[in-house]
Design a protein around this motif. Sequence first.
Motif, mmCIF file in Angstrom:
data_model
loop_
_atom_site.group_PDB
_atom_site.id
_atom_site.type_symbol
_atom_site.label_atom_id
_atom_site.label_comp_id
_atom_site.label_asym_id
_atom_site.label_seq_id
_atom_site.Cartn_x
_atom_site.Cartn_y
_atom_site.Cartn_z
ATOM 1 N N ILE A 1 0.850 -1.204 0.000
ATOM 2 C CA ILE A 1 0.000 0.000 0.000
ATOM 3 C C ILE A 1 0.883 1.251 0.000
ATOM 4 C CG2 ILE A 1 -1.695 1.329 1.310
ATOM 5 C CD1 ILE A 1 -2.855 -1.250 2.386
ATOM 6 N N ARG A 2 1.843 1.258 0.926
ATOM 7 C CA ARG A 2 2.707 2.446 1.024
ATOM 8 C C ARG A 2 3.634 2.551 -0.201
ATOM 9 N NH1 ARG A 2 0.456 0.582 5.860
ATOM 10 N NH2 ARG A 2 2.306 -0.307 6.798
ATOM 11 N N SER B 1 -4.377 4.976 -4.067
ATOM 12 C CA SER B 1 -3.897 3.716 -3.491
ATOM 13 C C SER B 1 -4.016 3.754 -1.974
ATOM 14 C CB SER B 1 -2.475 3.406 -3.960
ATOM 15 O OG SER B 1 -1.568 4.407 -3.560
ATOM 16 N N GLN B 2 -3.033 4.336 -1.290
ATOM 17 C CA GLN B 2 -3.086 4.373 0.185
ATOM 18 C C GLN B 2 -4.264 5.250 0.621
ATOM 19 O OE1 GLN B 2 0.372 6.230 1.867
ATOM 20 N NE2 GLN B 2 0.125 5.224 3.852
ATOM 21 N N ARG C 1 -7.437 -2.306 -5.902
ATOM 22 C CA ARG C 1 -8.206 -1.491 -4.956
ATOM 23 C C ARG C 1 -7.964 -0.012 -5.208
ATOM 24 N NH1 ARG C 1 -6.829 -0.543 1.326
ATOM 25 N NH2 ARG C 1 -5.683 1.119 0.277
#
Length: 390
Positions: free
Chosen positions: A16-17, A32-33, A361
């Motif tokens: 994620i990061r 994203s994040q 996502r």
Amino acid sequence: MPALSKRTENFTDSVIRRMTRISNQYGAVNLSQGFPDFEPPRELLDRLAQVADEDFHQYSITWGAQNFREALAQKQSGLMGRTIDPNGEIVVTCGSTEAMMAAMMTVTNPGDKVIVFSPFYENYGADTILSGAQPIYVPLHPPEFSFSTDELEAAFKQNPKALILCNPSNPCGKVFTYDELKIIADLAEKYDTFVITDEVYEHIVYEPYKHIYFASLPGMWERTISCSSLSKTYSITGWRLGYIIAPPHIIDTAKKVHDFLTVGAAAPLQEAAVTGLRFGDEYYRELQKKYTEKRDLFLKGLDDIGIEHTVPQGAYYILLDISSFGYKSDLEFCEALARDVGVGAVPGSSFFRENVNNLIRLHFAKKNETLNEALNRLEHINKLKRGSAY
Ligand code: GLN
């Protein structure tokens, strides 16, 4: 040179990061994040400015400043349907990330098993590794992301110490119903297991769904370690304010774990955040309305473009189906999406235990103009189709 710890051998950095860094590298709209690009409530910022000139620059009480815990206890008592003791039943942590880690270290011994629903927020994998626990994954089956009671009971039969429950769920947007929570509760009781919750999206739930605090189920207060944070509720993910709520004998140990891990959350930020904890119901209604509008705007945009997606009941994530694009690796797809389309997303495989490579996502905790810009760019998503003459 000696080898580094075995404990860290099995995990990579957070995908994620990493996707945030990749998005920034390509100038992509970063969906994203999950964090907002709009301002926190003005009252919190005004109070933060005042706090700079007040006496909040040294450690607060290690398990949280008194007025923060009192304001939090008052807010959560109403929501969780019991009187929470600010002195004996709360530890304030550096985000729910620390809360979850401290909860794991409080209840598990190395080698203990912990049930994790899949898909899951990627930190839980690292939490189990760092605490030496072994995850038992139980699938949430799409499209409803429901679990099979038999599969869940089979996991409970393996003598787990705890179950991790993310509700509302990141990344699938599921809000567990009372009946589902009751099944988990009955099994937790039958097999004498703790339940560690991650309820950071407690206030981001869409009609007609309702968030039910697991600790509020009959008999569950005693065995539930409720973790949450202020990050999403007040749009202050960078303030790193989270907490654990649990019965006193659990909190006594969690306080020690937290104390040695981090000593305490930032004192000036706790003081400024008290303003938010004292907001009335209206604030939470407005928050829900704001996110409902964002969800509807973004879903409609995706529908217009013709991309298949999940419809979240809570939290602010959407899973898009990229099966038709012809990629074997969703990570590769996300890199191409950031580079060639200009939108940052997280590969679904970082949330699933199962071999899932066809989902990505995106989140919609962004200003409407940012979402519209992302949608404009996503109109060109078909150029990523392998073998297409776009
Ligand atoms: N919970 C957010 C997400 O899933 C942010 C995670 C993080 O980096 N702390 O994207």
